[in-house]
Structures are given as structure tokens and as C-alpha cells.
Design a protein around this motif. Structure first.
Motif, PDB file in Angstrom:
ATOM      1  N   ARG A 127       0.833  -1.209   0.000  1.00  0.00           N
ATOM      2  CA  ARG A 127       0.000   0.000   0.000  1.00  0.00           C
ATOM      3  C   ARG A 127       0.871   1.264   0.000  1.00  0.00           C
ATOM      4  N   TRP A 128       1.955   1.250   0.757  1.00  0.00           N
ATOM      5  CA  TRP A 128       2.873   2.384   0.806  1.00  0.00           C
ATOM      6  C   TRP A 128       3.447   2.640  -0.585  1.00  0.00           C
ATOM      7  N   VAL A 129       3.898   1.576  -1.258  1.00  0.00           N
ATOM      8  CA  VAL A 129       4.449   1.712  -2.613  1.00  0.00           C
ATOM      9  C   VAL A 129       3.383   2.277  -3.544  1.00  0.00           C
ATOM     10  N   GLN A 130       2.169   1.776  -3.442  1.00  0.00           N
ATOM     11  CA  GLN A 130       1.069   2.251  -4.279  1.00  0.00           C
ATOM     12  C   GLN A 130       0.841   3.752  -4.066  1.00  0.00           C
ATOM     13  N   GLU A 131       0.862   4.200  -2.827  1.00  0.00           N
ATOM     14  CA  GLU A 131       0.612   5.615  -2.535  1.00  0.00           C
ATOM     15  C   GLU A 131       1.771   6.498  -2.994  1.00  0.00           C
ATOM     16  N   VAL A 132       2.989   6.007  -2.901  1.00  0.00           N
ATOM     17  CA  VAL A 132       4.141   6.771  -3.411  1.00  0.00           C
ATOM     18  C   VAL A 132       4.043   6.898  -4.920  1.00  0.00           C
ATOM     19  N   GLU A 133       3.781   5.783  -5.602  1.00  0.00           N
ATOM     20  CA  GLU A 133       3.707   5.795  -7.063  1.00  0.00           C
ATOM     21  C   GLU A 133       2.573   6.674  -7.586  1.00  0.00           C
ATOM     22  N   SER A 134       1.500   6.786  -6.823  1.00  0.00           N
ATOM     23  CA  SER A 134       0.377   7.614  -7.265  1.00  0.00           C
ATOM     24  C   SER A 134       0.578   9.087  -6.918  1.00  0.00           C
ATOM     25  N   GLY A 135       1.614   9.386  -6.142  1.00  0.00           N
ATOM     26  CA  GLY A 135       1.873  10.772  -5.755  1.00  0.00           C
ATOM     27  C   GLY A 135       1.082  11.223  -4.542  1.00  0.00           C
ATOM     28  N   LYS A 136       0.336  10.308  -3.921  1.00  0.00           N
ATOM     29  CA  LYS A 136      -0.458  10.657  -2.739  1.00  0.00           C
ATOM     30  C   LYS A 136       0.409  10.771  -1.487  1.00  0.00           C
ATOM     31  N   LEU A 137       1.585  10.150  -1.508  1.00  0.00           N
ATOM     32  CA  LEU A 137       2.470  10.126  -0.352  1.00  0.00           C
ATOM     33  C   LEU A 137       3.862  10.563  -0.784  1.00  0.00           C
ATOM     34  N   VAL A 138       4.402  11.535  -0.084  1.00  0.00           N
ATOM     35  CA  VAL A 138       5.791  11.940  -0.301  1.00  0.00           C
ATOM     36  C   VAL A 138       6.607  11.265   0.794  1.00  0.00           C
ATOM     37  N   PRO A 139       7.506  10.368   0.417  1.00  0.00           N
ATOM     38  CA  PRO A 139       8.228   9.595   1.428  1.00  0.00           C
ATOM     39  C   PRO A 139       9.225  10.439   2.209  1.00  0.00           C
TER      40      PRO A 139
END
Length: 100
Positions: free
Chosen positions: A53-65
Motif C-alpha cells: 500500500r505504501w508503494v502504491q501511494e508513493v507511485e500515485s503521488g499521494k504520499l511523499v516519502p
């Protein structure tokens, strides 16, 4: 300042450079490199110590790591992270820098 990634893996040629200048560029890099490497989101998450889920959110731009997470992804892909100053925006900036 931009983030300079230096490849040390079998997917990118030795010494290949990747410039990442924004969160969206990082998201695009993660997705394209993961797909090119034949990894699933679960595979990358496991290698980086994160969830699918973390990878999915990073790839979608919803999460800035965080920096720590960015370093984990770099390591998972076989990259080192280097910071380097961006070139001056114009010749005038260089002239003003020389005057000070």
C-alpha cells in the motif's frame, strides 16, 4: 538542490545517473523502475521494508516519502543517493554570486 541517484545495479548501466527534482518525478521514477525491473509493488515494498500500500501511494503521488524511506527505495533499486547543487538559473545569477 536536486537529488542525484547513481546506479550500482544490473538494471541500469554502471554509473548511470538519474536526476529527481520533485516528488512527482520521484513517484514516476519508482513506478517506471519497478516495472522495468519486473517487480510487483509487494516485491518493492518487501525490499524497502514498506507495505504494498505504501508503494502504491508513493507511485500515485499521494504520499511523499521521508528521507529514510527514500533511502530504503534507493537501496532496494541498487542506487546511492547524492545531493548536488543545481546549476544557476541564469548567467546573471552567476555574475551576482561573483560580486558578493
Amino acid at each position: 538542490m536536486c537529488i542525484l541517484w547513481v546506479a550500482h545495479d544490473t538494471v541500469q548501466p554502471q554509473g548511470a545517473l538519474m536526476f529527481v527534482q520533485s516528488p512527482q518525478a520521484f513517484a514516476d521514477f519508482v513506478r517506471s523502475h519497478r516495472v522495468r525491473s519486473g517487480m510487483t509493488q509487494q516485491d518493492l515494498g518487501s525490499l524497502a521494508g514498506m507495505s504494498r500500500r505504501w508503494v502504491q501511494e508513493v507511485e500515485s503521488g499521494k504520499l511523499v516519502p521521508s528521507l529514510e524511506a527514500t533511502l530504503s527505495v534507493a537501496t532496494a533499486f541498487g542506487y546511492e543517493l547524492h545531493l548536488e547543487p543545481m546549476p544557476s538559473a541564469s548567467h546573471l545569477d552567476t555574475l551576482f554570486d561573483e560580486l558578493s
